[in-house]
Design an enzyme around this catalytic site. Structure first.
Site, PDB file in Angstrom:
ATOM      1  N   HIS A   1     -16.071  57.559  40.870  1.00 11.67           N
ATOM      2  CA  HIS A   1     -15.750  58.824  40.194  1.00 11.67           C
ATOM      3  C   HIS A   1     -15.257  58.625  38.765  1.00 11.67           C
ATOM      4  O   HIS A   1     -14.578  59.495  38.224  1.00 11.67           O
ATOM      5  CB  HIS A   1     -14.674  59.577  40.975  1.00 11.67           C
ATOM      6  CG  HIS A   1     -15.200  60.441  42.065  1.00 11.67           C
ATOM      7  ND1 HIS A   1     -16.024  59.966  43.049  1.00 11.67           N
ATOM      8  CD2 HIS A   1     -15.045  61.762  42.325  1.00 11.67           C
ATOM      9  CE1 HIS A   1     -16.329  60.954  43.878  1.00 11.67           C
ATOM     10  NE2 HIS A   1     -15.761  62.045  43.469  1.00 11.67           N
TER      11      HIS A   1
ATOM     12  N   GLU B   1     -28.070  68.090  44.344  1.00 12.57           N
ATOM     13  CA  GLU B   1     -28.131  67.901  42.894  1.00 12.57           C
ATOM     14  C   GLU B   1     -29.546  67.900  42.346  1.00 12.57           C
ATOM     15  O   GLU B   1     -29.840  68.523  41.324  1.00 12.57           O
ATOM     16  CB  GLU B   1     -27.415  66.607  42.505  1.00 12.57           C
ATOM     17  CG  GLU B   1     -25.889  66.687  42.539  1.00 12.57           C
ATOM     18  CD  GLU B   1     -25.303  66.601  43.930  1.00 12.57           C
ATOM     19  OE1 GLU B   1     -26.060  66.363  44.895  1.00 12.57           O
ATOM     20  OE2 GLU B   1     -24.072  66.767  44.067  1.00 12.57           O
TER      21      GLU B   1
HETATM   22  C1  LIG Z   1     -23.020  63.830  45.469  1.00 15.49           C
HETATM   23  C2  LIG Z   1     -21.703  64.500  45.312  1.00 15.49           C
HETATM   24  N1  LIG Z   1     -21.657  65.782  44.864  1.00 15.49           N
HETATM   25  C3  LIG Z   1     -20.485  66.419  44.711  1.00 15.49           C
HETATM   26  C4  LIG Z   1     -19.295  65.779  45.013  1.00 15.49           C
HETATM   27  C5  LIG Z   1     -17.950  66.517  44.853  1.00 15.49           C
HETATM   28  N2  LIG Z   1     -17.440  66.800  46.213  1.00 15.49           N
HETATM   29  C6  LIG Z   1     -16.583  65.958  46.817  1.00 15.49           C
HETATM   30  S1  LIG Z   1     -16.290  66.440  48.395  1.00 15.49           S
HETATM   31  C7  LIG Z   1     -17.308  67.774  48.270  1.00 15.49           C
HETATM   32  C8  LIG Z   1     -17.497  68.680  49.444  1.00 15.49           C
HETATM   33  C9  LIG Z   1     -18.118  67.956  50.611  1.00 15.49           C
HETATM   34  O1  LIG Z   1     -18.091  68.797  51.732  1.00 15.49           O
HETATM   35  P1  LIG Z   1     -18.369  68.228  53.186  1.00 15.49           P
HETATM   36  O2  LIG Z   1     -19.541  67.318  53.141  1.00 15.49           O
HETATM   37  O3  LIG Z   1     -18.474  69.385  54.097  1.00 15.49           O
HETATM   38  O4  LIG Z   1     -17.127  67.335  53.553  1.00 15.49           O
HETATM   39  P2  LIG Z   1     -15.606  67.846  53.672  1.00 15.49           P
HETATM   40  O5  LIG Z   1     -14.977  67.697  52.320  1.00 15.49           O
HETATM   41  O6  LIG Z   1     -15.643  69.254  54.134  1.00 15.49           O
HETATM   42  O7  LIG Z   1     -14.960  66.928  54.665  1.00 15.49           O
HETATM   43  C10 LIG Z   1     -17.860  67.854  46.998  1.00 15.49           C
HETATM   44  C11 LIG Z   1     -18.768  68.923  46.547  1.00 15.49           C
HETATM   45  C12 LIG Z   1     -19.372  64.433  45.450  1.00 15.49           C
HETATM   46  N3  LIG Z   1     -18.272  63.727  45.712  1.00 15.49           N
HETATM   47  N4  LIG Z   1     -20.594  63.838  45.606  1.00 15.49           N
END
Ligand SMILES: Cc1ncc(C[n+]2csc(CCOP(=O)(O)OP(=O)(O)O)c2C)c(N)n1
Ligand SMILES: Cc1ncc(C[n+]2csc(CCOP(=O)(O)OP(=O)(O)O)c2C)c(N)n1
Ligand SMILES: [Mg+2]
Ligand SMILES: [Mg+2]
Lengths: 337, 333, 333, 337
Positions: free
Chosen positions: C138, C69
């Site tokens: 959230h 971000e």
């Molecule tokens: C700081 C932040 N940015 C964006 C989000 C929205 N978001 C939730 S899960 C996710 C993807 C995360 O991917 P990963 O770390 O690979 O974990 P996975 O969901 O694949 O288990 C995003 C972009 C968030 N929750 N927190």
């Protein structure tokens, strides 16, 4: 403002060798900052003052590789970067005085020197805060199909900030035309690099992002220039971002507030033996490229220029208080850019 | 205890030394306490608050960190969860923005979100405020902004007694407390009771009695506010001066009790005017003392501009005694 | 234009589609514009706002970013400085805390700090608000909190017309604009003029006329506020409803004009009560309309708790039409 | 809660081999999450729901290496971590229902499962947000001379966050007892790792901080356990932090909101052939360690347990609205811990 101009703001006396220009550029910064220290002690410059005395070869060397179209993002220790980029001494000194004739109209001071006409996007006082800006400048240049390179200066301390990680990854991922110029002076305020970085070989760490990365002797202006030109050429030709670890040292304390309790005097003395200016003078003298008279002449000329800058700053007007709220938002006609 | 008057042996000290004594005492008395932050150790603290503590308590308990605000603030939260009593120092509020996610989404939230299981007995100290020509990025006054967040407490010592006493009470609190030290106060000198100790961190205090209007302020603006009260007194206007001390929660009772008596109020807050703590205080007074007010409320805040470097511009941007006096005259009319 | 009534061809659409149309138009009409953020491309946007735009404009101009971000928001600032017109999407306001340093210390500050040289024509879009059982981390409503910061503009479209029209105007602004889209509005359907285009982003608008009191709100709370106004009308209480639209700067004139006529006001704000935008509005009304007020001002805000997951608790934590009606009855009472 | 307990909340029928426990643990998560998906579609579970179907070997395998004294920090995709850590199905299901009997009293929901008695410090819905907490837990344990290890789960997407960089550096610098358990399922929502990471070999990248780091097949529960035990032993014996890249895949969409437009169906099918549960069943069947009857029995027993948990959740009371503001601050007597 390539070549000479990039080294110093005023025309030099007679033709000079390139190493002569480097010497002149470093001396300009040294003398300017030494004067700033005096003026600070005299209470004429206020706020925070961070000088880069001892690190002049970095600013002057790297700047040689940049052309007018390129961009520079700097830190709060940026007088050298600004002067080497071609900002005239008088507008920089006026800024230190907080005068309206300063390069930031006196709003920025020592930590926030700006000159958009030279694509010098400023002093940034948040450690690591300039890195994302540099990414964006590079992104814009790339999207517009420009061949410009953005050089971003930051310190060894900034390396620990999350923003560094995010920005190097982004630059590598998007192959942005950004030069990461890491001024490793071994300390972040009072914190020695070994007490802040698990892996102190910063060039090695940066290479792990899959970008070209190497270290160079930051006390040798010629070596810095060579490395910087190599990096910038590579970037300009679409080679993606490069990381340059410039191994240097600040001879003075972190800021005028810093009693410098954390460094061993012997360590400082050892580094002073590698003073970038003395080093270059020795090399040039050996090669009969400069005489002590030349050096004296350079110093004299620069001191005159500094005197003028100080006198002008003293005499310059202040921004009217009525204009305090100007530039919180752009003015209709649009300013700068 | 903050208003005690019993005679007692006193010592000459400064706000800085009082803070240091508070930290030293905490480190001495509770081995769960440690101080962590950038340059708190070898450098002695960017404002020399922790000078000498590394030598006294060692690098484990006076812990220098890399420039990684989010990580070391979050680490303080984690350590607190695991039973420690960390004092995390963020050099200045300006850099705390890099750790804000940890403060809001973890420190302030974990207890409630976990149904009362996860306590975070953490104290975060930071310097705040403008006035030293440090320019826009180093002159934020965001303590009132932090006071918007449920789940944390926010305090701002304005006296030697509070500088000496608030930390201990904050550390005894089972929940996160943010402690804001205004940079202009560190060199403030004066006398302090030798036996000065913990003070409450939830009550506002009347620093000066008066009947004509109430001046409400806190932290770095208190000296200016008291100076203005002095000037007003010379004109025959008796201003009561309230030091909020705790910005979250706010001590409505002390505020409204004073305003109900004076029927007039001016709030002095170094934060930017719009959406500042001063707004909340005006809102509460209007909600709770509407029928007691004899004139519109006023506020003296910072101009809504990034704080400039040049002294004359910075002075013009910040609340000054003259402006407080002028506002007070207007409301007393 | 936001209050135009001339008959015209209209289309059935939703808030989401209106936002998408606004982005599409911007990308079509100005090649300096690009959309950048997490999952705006291949995924189609976490709330499907940018669905299809990657296919239409390609990965350079609809640019997916890693989870970084601070870097991509700062990159938007840098790109804007270099002449682009970036639309940076932060998935939700909750994650914007990680980019706050870039927003406050760079986007909001560079122009002033550089003496007018460095312009940042950037638009940052983010979803805000609670109400979908997404729990504490959230469910933040921080748009009013952002409105504290000088150097940025903050807008919150509450209608299809504004969803369609605010972005273009924000992009035309030479300075940074934050645009907050309440998550509960995306599925809001209705008709929109076929030729709907840019709208001003500095004026508040009266969405419903009334003489008995003024209800002031914005964004995601507008539907609730209008519903409350309907209920009140059934009881014979004529509420005037003001949609702020711009949270920074605030349109004092529209607010005070209405309050001077109704002499009573209730502010509805999903932000936590203390130090919310509602505080600022109460403060301004007290400062500017003191002698026009017939009763204490009231606010209906979120309870000062991290927003819980359980529906009954979340509902209890957020402003609801019933609470607005009750507050309105009290002030009219 | 080492061994069996750590695998599933209820006593198992008769003695079981260790691989049998792993199978049971993974099946418990699979069936529990499949039920959650049904309940979500039926509108009984709300908010965001992220299932880890396909990734069960990671949760169960890693948890084998942890003892009661160790701590766990997780993400919003944490049902599996919670169950494998020993949280009973009924308190987890009650939490999904938002009931006061839930492990977070219904305040947290799917993304915020907590159980301090098991040092399970929760689901965290900010990507990367749990990493600093893990650093702090490890720091406290180290400062108190405890031998506990903190395991922090996070995804490939979190690797790009600045906090990751700051935390790994801090853990390596201070030699903290932290296991970085990176669940690399190749996607961060709709973003494939190659579109987010300049260098996609995450274990290699992590090694650049000077810590022990390696990758393991995250679809093989036995392999995960072996690697995790190796890492945790090393950490517990003062070897400093370790980074474990767990190569896995989510069979379902990112969340119930996700139409999964960005993944190639064939890719998903290929990975489904490596279903960690089928894989283990095949291995165990070959070795005559399990029969299809055993498998059916396990499923039946677990489904009964899930039925009970659902019934209990349905019947459980809600937190009184009057208690909304409880736990914004601690209550006098002090709660939890
Ligand atoms: C700081 C932040 N940015 C964006 C989000 C929205 N978001 C939730 S899960 C996710 C993807 C995360 O991917 P990963 O770390 O690979 O974990 P996975 O969901 O694949 O288990 C995003 C972009 C968030 N929750 N927190
Ligand atoms: C985010 C942030 N944290 C802390 C500071 C205070 N500070 C100013 S300079 C500095 C040290 C930076 O060291 P380095 O990056 O090595 O640069 P150097 O000063 O050595 O040139 C610190 C801690 C700051 N300005 N910004
Ligand atoms: Mg350094
Ligand atoms: Mg992933």
């Amino acid at each position: 403002m390539s070549g000479p101009q990039a080294v110093a703001a005023t025309p030099t006396r007679g033709p000079m060798t390139h190493r002569g220009e480097l010497l002149r550029g470093m001396t300009a910064i040294r003398l300017f900052e030494e004067r700033c220290v005096e003026l600070y002690s005299a209470g004429l410059i206020r706020g925070f003052l961070h000088v880069a005395i001892g690190e002049e070869a970095v600013a002057v060397g790297v700047m040689q590789a940049l052309t007018e179209e390129d961009a520079v993002v700097s830190t709060y220790r940026e007088h050298g970067h600004a002067l080497a980029r071609g900002l005239p001494m008088d507008v920089v000194m006026a800024e230190m005085y907080g005068k309206v004739t300063g390069c930031s109209r006196g709003r920025g001071g020592s930590m926030h020197l700006f000159d958009v006409s030279r694509r010098f996007y400023g002093g940034n006082a948040i450690v690591g805060g300039g890195l994302p800006l540099a990414i964006g400048l590079g992104l814009a240049d790339k999207m517009r199909g420009r061949t410009a390179v953005t050089a971003c200066f930051f310190g060894d301390g900034a390396f620990a900030e999350g923003e560094f990680h995010e920005c190097v990854n982004l630059a590598a991922l998007w192959q942005l035309p950004v030069l990461f110029a890491c001024e490793n002076n071994l300390y972040a305020m009072g914190t020695a690099i070994a007490r802040a970085q698990a892996e102190t070989d910063l060039a090695l760490r940066a290479a792990s992002y899959g970008i070209a990365s190497w270290a160079v002797d930051g006390m040798d202006a010629v070596a810095v220039e060579t490395s910087a030109r190599h990096a910038v050429d590579r970037i300009r030709n679409g080679g993606g971002p490069c990381f340059l670890e410039l191994r240097t040292y600040r001879f003075r304390a972190h800021s005028m507030y810093d009693p410098d309790r954390y460094r061993d005097k012997a360590e400082i003395a050892r580094w002073r033996e590698r003073d970038p200016i003395d080093l270059l003078v020795r090399q040039m003298t050996e090669d009969g490229e400069v005489t002590s008279d030349d050096v004296d002449a350079i110093n004299a000329e620069l001191n005159t220029e500094i005197d003028k800058a100080v006198a002008a700053a003293e005499a310059a007007p202040l921004e009217p208080v009525a204009d305090l709220a100007r530039f919180v938002h752009s003015e209709p006609e649009g300013v700068g850019r | 205890m903050t208003t005690t008057t019993t005679p007692a042996r006193t010592v000459e000290t400064t706000y800085r030394e009082a803070m240091r004594e508070a930290i030293r005492e905490a480190l001495r008395e509770d081995d769960r306490v440690f101080l962590m932050g950038e340059d708190v150790g070898k450098y002695g603290g960017c404002f020399a608050v922790s000078l000498g503590l590394l030598e006294e308590f060692g690098p484990e308990r006076v812990r220098d960190t890399p420039l990684s605000e989010s990580a070391f603030v979050g680490a303080g939260i984690g350590a607190a969860i695991a039973g420690m009593r960390p004092i995390v120092e963020i050099m200045t509020v300006n850099f705390s923005l890099l750790a804000l996610d940890q403060i809001i989404n973890n420190a302030a939230t974990l207890l409630h979100m976990s149904g009362g299981q996860v306590q975070v007995p953490l104290v975060i100290r930071m310097t705040t405020g403008a006035g030293r020509q440090l320019a826009a990025q180093h002159s934020h006054s965001l303590e009132g902004w932090y006071a918007h967040i449920p789940g944390i407490k926010v305090v701002a010592p304005a006296t030697l007694e509070d500088a000496r006493g608030m930390l201990g009470t904050a550390l005894a609190d089972p929940d996160p407390v943010l402690l804001f030290e205004h940079g202009s106060l560190y060199n403030m000198g004066g006398t302090l009771r030798e036996d000065a100790g913990p003070v409450d961190i939830h009550r506002a205090v009347v620093r000066r009695q008066g009947r004509d209007l109430t001046l409400i302020s806190y932290g770095g603006s208190m000296p200016k506010t008291l100076e203005a009260a002095g000037t007003l007194a010379a004109e025959g206007i008796e201003a009561e001066v309230v030091d909020l001390r705790s910005l979250r929660p706010l001590d409505d009772e002390t505020i409204t009790t004073s305003v109900r008596r004076t029927h007039r109020a001016v709030v002095v807050d170094e934060g930017w005017r719009s959406g500042s703590l001063s707004s909340e205080i005006l809102a509460r007074i209007t909600e709770q003392c509407f029928y007691d007010l004899d004139s519109p409320l006023e506020r003296v805040c910072s101009a809504e501009v990034p704080i400039p470097y040049a002294k004359h511009l910075e002075d013009a941007a910040l609340p000054q005694p003259e402006a407080i006096v002028t506002a007070a005259r207007r409301v007393v009319g």
